[in-house]
Write a protein that holds these residues in place. Structure first.
Motif, short mmCIF file in Angstrom:
data_model
loop_
_atom_site.label_atom_id
_atom_site.label_comp_id
_atom_site.label_asym_id
_atom_site.label_seq_id
_atom_site.Cartn_x
_atom_site.Cartn_y
_atom_site.Cartn_z
N ALA A 155 -58.04 -26.85 83.61
CA ALA A 155 -58.36 -25.43 83.59
C ALA A 155 -57.09 -24.58 83.55
O ALA A 155 -57.01 -23.60 82.79
N ILE A 156 -56.09 -24.95 84.33
CA ILE A 156 -54.82 -24.22 84.31
C ILE A 156 -54.15 -24.34 82.95
O ILE A 156 -53.66 -23.35 82.40
N ALA A 157 -54.16 -25.55 82.39
CA ALA A 157 -53.58 -25.75 81.06
C ALA A 157 -54.34 -24.93 80.02
O ALA A 157 -53.74 -24.33 79.12
N GLY A 158 -55.65 -24.88 80.13
CA GLY A 158 -56.46 -24.12 79.19
C GLY A 158 -56.18 -22.64 79.25
O GLY A 158 -55.97 -21.99 78.21
N VAL A 159 -56.15 -22.09 80.45
CA VAL A 159 -55.87 -20.66 80.59
C VAL A 159 -54.45 -20.36 80.12
O VAL A 159 -54.21 -19.35 79.42
N LEU A 160 -53.49 -21.21 80.46
CA LEU A 160 -52.11 -21.01 80.04
C LEU A 160 -52.01 -20.97 78.51
O LEU A 160 -51.39 -20.06 77.95
N CYS A 161 -52.62 -21.93 77.85
CA CYS A 161 -52.54 -21.99 76.39
C CYS A 161 -53.25 -20.81 75.73
O CYS A 161 -52.76 -20.26 74.74
N ILE A 162 -54.39 -20.40 76.28
CA ILE A 162 -55.09 -19.25 75.72
C ILE A 162 -54.26 -17.99 75.88
O ILE A 162 -54.12 -17.19 74.94
N VAL A 163 -53.67 -17.80 77.05
CA VAL A 163 -52.82 -16.63 77.28
C VAL A 163 -51.61 -16.65 76.34
O VAL A 163 -51.27 -15.63 75.74
#
Length: 122
Positions: free
Chosen positions: A14-22
Motif C-alpha cells: 500500500a505504501i509503495a502504491g501510494v508513493l508511486c501514484i503520487v
C-alpha cells in the motif's frame, strides 16, 4: 499464512502504491525509487511463496480452496514484474502511476489470500 507477515506485505504494498501514484501524478518518470518499491513488494511475495510451500508441512494448512489461493499468489507475483516491464518500456509519468496501481492490486490480493487461507468456513 501468518498474520503479521500478511500485515507487513499489505502495508508495504500500500505504501509503495501510494508513493508511486503520487510520484506519477507529480510528473516523475519511473526511477530507482519507484521500481525499487515494486522490487520490495516482489521480494515479499517470493518469501510468501516459500512460506506457503512450508506452512502445510508444519501444521498450518489452509481452510479455503488451495487452488484459489495459489492462483491469487502466482497472479500477484506476476504483477510487479509486468508493471516494471511496462514502466521501463514506456518511461512516462503514467507508467509510474501504473506501478502504483499494480502495488495496490497486490495489497488487495494479499489480503484476499489471507482470507482464503484462514477464514473460510465450509
Amino acid at each position: 499464512m501468518i498474520l503479521w507477515f500478511t500485515l507487513v506485505q499489505v502495508s508495504v504494498a500500500a505504501i509503495a502504491g501510494v508513493l508511486c501514484i503520487v510520484l506519477g501524478l507529480a510528473g516523475r518518470r519511473p526511477s530507482d525509487l519507484s521500481v525499487g518499491a515494486l522490487a520490495l513488494v516482489e521480494l515479499l511475495l517470493i518469501a510468501q511463496i516459500a512460506m506457503a510451500l512450508i506452512a502445510p508441512a508444519v501444521g498450518n494448512p489452509p481452510t479455503g480452496s488451495l487452488l484459489e489461493f495459489w492462483v491469487y499468489l502466482v497472479s500477484a507475483a506476476l504483477l510487479p514484474p509486468a508493471a516494471v516491464f511496462w514502466a521501463l518500456l514506456e518511461r512516462s509519468r503514467w507508467s509510474t502511476v501504473i506501478l502504483g496501481i499494480a502495488a495496490l492490486a497486490v495489497a488487495i490480493m494479499v489480503w484476499r489470500m489471507h482470507a482464503i487461507w484462514t477464514v473460510q468456513v465450509a
